[in-house]
Design a protein around this motif. Sequence first.
Motif, PDB file in Angstrom:
ATOM      1  N   GLN A   1     -10.053   5.539   5.981  1.00  0.00           N
ATOM      2  CA  GLN A   1      -8.947   6.471   5.815  1.00  0.00           C
ATOM      3  C   GLN A   1      -7.915   6.253   6.909  1.00  0.00           C
ATOM      4  O   GLN A   1      -8.209   5.691   7.961  1.00  0.00           O
ATOM      5  CB  GLN A   1      -9.447   7.909   5.849  1.00  0.00           C
ATOM      6  CG  GLN A   1     -10.324   8.262   4.668  1.00  0.00           C
ATOM      7  CD  GLN A   1     -10.613   9.750   4.619  1.00  0.00           C
ATOM      8  OE1 GLN A   1      -9.720  10.569   4.788  1.00  0.00           O
ATOM      9  NE2 GLN A   1     -11.868  10.087   4.385  1.00  0.00           N
ATOM     10  N   VAL A   2      -6.682   6.706   6.637  1.00  0.00           N
ATOM     11  CA  VAL A   2      -5.576   6.512   7.567  1.00  0.00           C
ATOM     12  C   VAL A   2      -4.849   7.844   7.750  1.00  0.00           C
ATOM     13  O   VAL A   2      -4.708   8.617   6.793  1.00  0.00           O
ATOM     14  CB  VAL A   2      -4.576   5.464   7.005  1.00  0.00           C
ATOM     15  CG1 VAL A   2      -3.512   5.113   8.026  1.00  0.00           C
ATOM     16  CG2 VAL A   2      -5.293   4.207   6.573  1.00  0.00           C
TER      17      VAL A   2
ATOM     18  N   PRO B   1      -5.831   4.809   2.287  1.00  0.00           N
ATOM     19  CA  PRO B   1      -4.640   3.990   2.543  1.00  0.00           C
ATOM     20  C   PRO B   1      -3.934   3.622   1.245  1.00  0.00           C
ATOM     21  O   PRO B   1      -4.558   3.522   0.191  1.00  0.00           O
ATOM     22  CB  PRO B   1      -5.197   2.742   3.230  1.00  0.00           C
ATOM     23  CG  PRO B   1      -6.619   2.675   2.801  1.00  0.00           C
ATOM     24  CD  PRO B   1      -7.067   4.092   2.581  1.00  0.00           C
TER      25      PRO B   1
ATOM     26  N   GLU C   1      -6.089   4.543  12.071  1.00  0.00           N
ATOM     27  CA  GLU C   1      -7.073   4.080  11.083  1.00  0.00           C
ATOM     28  C   GLU C   1      -8.471   4.506  11.526  1.00  0.00           C
ATOM     29  O   GLU C   1      -8.853   4.306  12.670  1.00  0.00           O
ATOM     30  CB  GLU C   1      -7.028   2.561  10.968  1.00  0.00           C
ATOM     31  CG  GLU C   1      -5.672   2.034  10.589  1.00  0.00           C
ATOM     32  CD  GLU C   1      -5.534   0.549  10.827  1.00  0.00           C
ATOM     33  OE1 GLU C   1      -4.743  -0.075  10.104  1.00  0.00           O
ATOM     34  OE2 GLU C   1      -6.203   0.010  11.734  1.00  0.00           O
TER      35      GLU C   1
END
Length: 58
Positions: A26-27, A36, A21
């Motif tokens: 954003q992931v 996400p 993360e």
Amino acid sequence: MKAPDKRCCGSGVCIINDAGECWCGQVWDGEKMAAPTLNLKPSAPKNVEPDSNKPESD
């Protein structure tokens, strides 16, 4: 100094934790940084009580 993370989205300022993360939200999806997914749980049906002000029909 630590080498830059190759998972960076291209901004050059990604700070990515062990879970993948970034501070921006954003992931890491395994290929790229992405927004996400929303894992929304369906809500339980609400108990609807009959309206006591309405006359019952026969």
